[in-house]
Enzyme design. Structure first.
Site, PDB file in Angstrom:
ATOM      1  CG  ASN A   1      -5.122   1.947  -7.212  1.00 39.18           C
ATOM      2  OD1 ASN A   1      -4.359   2.054  -6.247  1.00 39.18           O
ATOM      3  ND2 ASN A   1      -6.295   1.354  -7.113  1.00 39.18           N
ATOM      4  N   GLY A  48       0.874  -1.181   0.000  1.00 43.74           N
ATOM      5  CA  GLY A  48       0.000   0.000   0.000  1.00 43.74           C
ATOM      6  C   GLY A  48       0.907   1.225   0.000  1.00 43.74           C
ATOM      7  CG  ASP A  94       0.040   2.070  -5.733  1.00 49.06           C
ATOM      8  OD1 ASP A  94      -1.144   1.707  -5.869  1.00 49.06           O
ATOM      9  OD2 ASP A  94       0.812   1.615  -4.877  1.00 49.06           O
TER      10      ASP A  94
HETATM   11  O1  MRU Z   1       0.674  -3.964  -4.534  1.00 52.69           O
HETATM   12  P1  MRU Z   1       0.055  -3.192  -3.412  1.00 52.69           P
HETATM   13  O2  MRU Z   1      -0.800  -4.020  -2.511  1.00 52.69           O
HETATM   14  O3  MRU Z   1       1.091  -2.371  -2.656  1.00 52.69           O
HETATM   15  O4  MRU Z   1      -0.908  -2.151  -4.136  1.00 52.69           O
HETATM   16  C1  MRU Z   1      -1.702  -1.320  -3.346  1.00 52.69           C
HETATM   17  C2  MRU Z   1      -2.623  -0.474  -4.128  1.00 52.69           C
HETATM   18  O5  MRU Z   1      -2.647  -0.491  -5.335  1.00 52.69           O
HETATM   19  C3  MRU Z   1      -3.479   0.466  -3.346  1.00 52.69           C
HETATM   20  O6  MRU Z   1      -4.702   0.670  -3.983  1.00 52.69           O
HETATM   21  C4  MRU Z   1      -2.757   1.812  -3.241  1.00 52.69           C
HETATM   22  O7  MRU Z   1      -1.451   1.648  -2.774  1.00 52.69           O
HETATM   23  C5  MRU Z   1      -3.467   2.765  -2.371  1.00 52.69           C
HETATM   24  S1  MRU Z   1      -3.296   2.272  -0.662  1.00 52.69           S
HETATM   25  C6  MRU Z   1      -3.935   3.453   0.335  1.00 52.69           C
END
Ligand code: MRU
Length: 344
Positions: free
Chosen positions: A246, A46, A236
């Site tokens: 994202n 995240g 992201d």
């Molecule tokens: O691969 P991840 O689990 O790190 O990806 C997370 C996401 O895409 C979330 O939607 C994004 O980081 C927003 S978290 C508040």
């Protein structure tokens, strides 16, 4: 409030998100290399949480340098910065947090080495606390956009686990539910890593918010049913023109939402906006290991050597986003001028 990262006594304890929801265990990081590992292996994930972990990783690097009698300066800690910055490429919060740590160190040059490390403790904790504050503001602002009487649909995990607490998109959902503005939450399982099934479902269940888990491929028919008022997601990295990277599958949801007349909301702190990135085409998209697609919960589901394409993120063009909610303000139909206005 659930916090996935706990810093105490020169150690960072990280709630292991690979094991949730069935096991609650913590991984202890004693140096910056441990933090690189927990980010890369998605013990913590995240965008905002990755940034906060990076800040604490930089701090652990400074503790080690102080113990070894090495210089405590941005130049001396450059290898630590680079190792952490390379851990995962798409979430810009990581580099944002590391830059903040390095520039704080730069400003403390007149302090003793121990005084400089103390300033870094303060900066890392401020990054952590400010993220929670930003989430609380965004939650209220986003919830106010939701008209009562319908469900919402969300993707991936954007809750307390992915942030300094409360969450971004899931924070909006928490506040909208508390204000009686939503009927239920449809949660995409979010293949291949199942952040929706394992983490978002767990967070919603803990707060007794009614939800139903759906296969990602069920989203089209759920949106066609007319039951959903908003698709609400995190981000992201947001480019200077509002294009938003994202979790993979977000772009298809934005296209589906527009087709069915459902509103599409992105909720992210300004630390997720990368103004040096002109548009979505310039965002580096992380490729994850093929095993994530060839198997499910450790069980092979495809020929063991099946060729795989596994991008972890996709880019939603700004034109498909109805509202971008940040702690600095809400943009309807975000564009370059609107993004600029958030930084004035
Ligand atoms: O691969 P991840 O689990 O790190 O990806 C997370 C996401 O895409 C979330 O939607 C994004 O980081 C927003 S978290 C508040």
């Amino acid at each position: 409030m659930l916090k996935p990262l706990l810093y105490k006594g020169k150690e960072l304890n990280v709630l292991d998100q690979r094991k949730l929801p069935h096991e609650e265990s913590w991984v202890c990081c004693k140096d910056a290399t441990d933090v690189v590992k927990v980010i890369r292996q998605m013990v913590v994930r995240g965008a905002p949480a990755i940034g906060i972990a990076g800040a604490y990783g930089y701090l652990l690097g400074a503790h080690a340098a102080l113990a070894n009698g090495e210089g405590i300066s941005p130049a001396g800690l450059e290898p630590v910065y680079r190792e952490l910055a390379a851990a995962r490429p798409t979430a810009v919060n990581l580099v944002w947090a590391l830059d903040r740590m390095a520039s704080r160190l730069d400003r403390e040059a007149a302090e003793s080495p121990a005084g400089r490390v103390a300033a870094l403790v303060d900066e890392a904790q401020a990054i952590d606390a400010e993220d929670l504050e930003a989430n609380l503001r965004m939650s209220q602002a986003g919830a106010a956009l939701v008209s009562p009487g319908k469900a919402v649909l969300t993707h991936c995990n954007t809750g307390a686990l992915a942030t300094g607490g409360q969450g971004t998109a899931l924070g909006v959902i928490r506040d909208a539910w508390a204000a009686g503005r939503i009927e239920e939450v449809f949660v995409d399982e979010t293949r291949p890593w199942l952040q929706g099934a394992r983490l978002t479902a767990w967070e919603l269940q803990q707060e007794s918010i009614p939800y139903r888990l759906i296969c990602d491929s069920a989203a089209a028919s759920v949106l066609a049913s007319g039951r959903v008022g908003w698709v609400i997601v995190g981000a992201d990295r947001i480019a200077a023109n509002g294009d938003t990277a994202n979790k993979i599958g977000t772009y298809s949801l934005a296209v589906l939402a527009r087709h069915h007349g459902v509103k599409f909301m992105v909720v992210a702190p300004t630390s997720t906006i990368d103004r040096s990135c002109p548009d979505g085409a310039a965002i580096e998209i992380e490729q994850r290991p093929p095993e994530e697609v060839r198997s499910l919960a450790g069980q092979p589901v495809a020929p063991i050597d099946a060729p795989v394409h596994n991008p972890s993120f996709d880019v939603t063009p700004a034109g498909l986003i109805d509202a971008l909610v940040t702690e600095a303000g809400v943009l309807q139909a975000p564009d370059r001028a609107g993004i600029d206005s958030l930084f004035r």
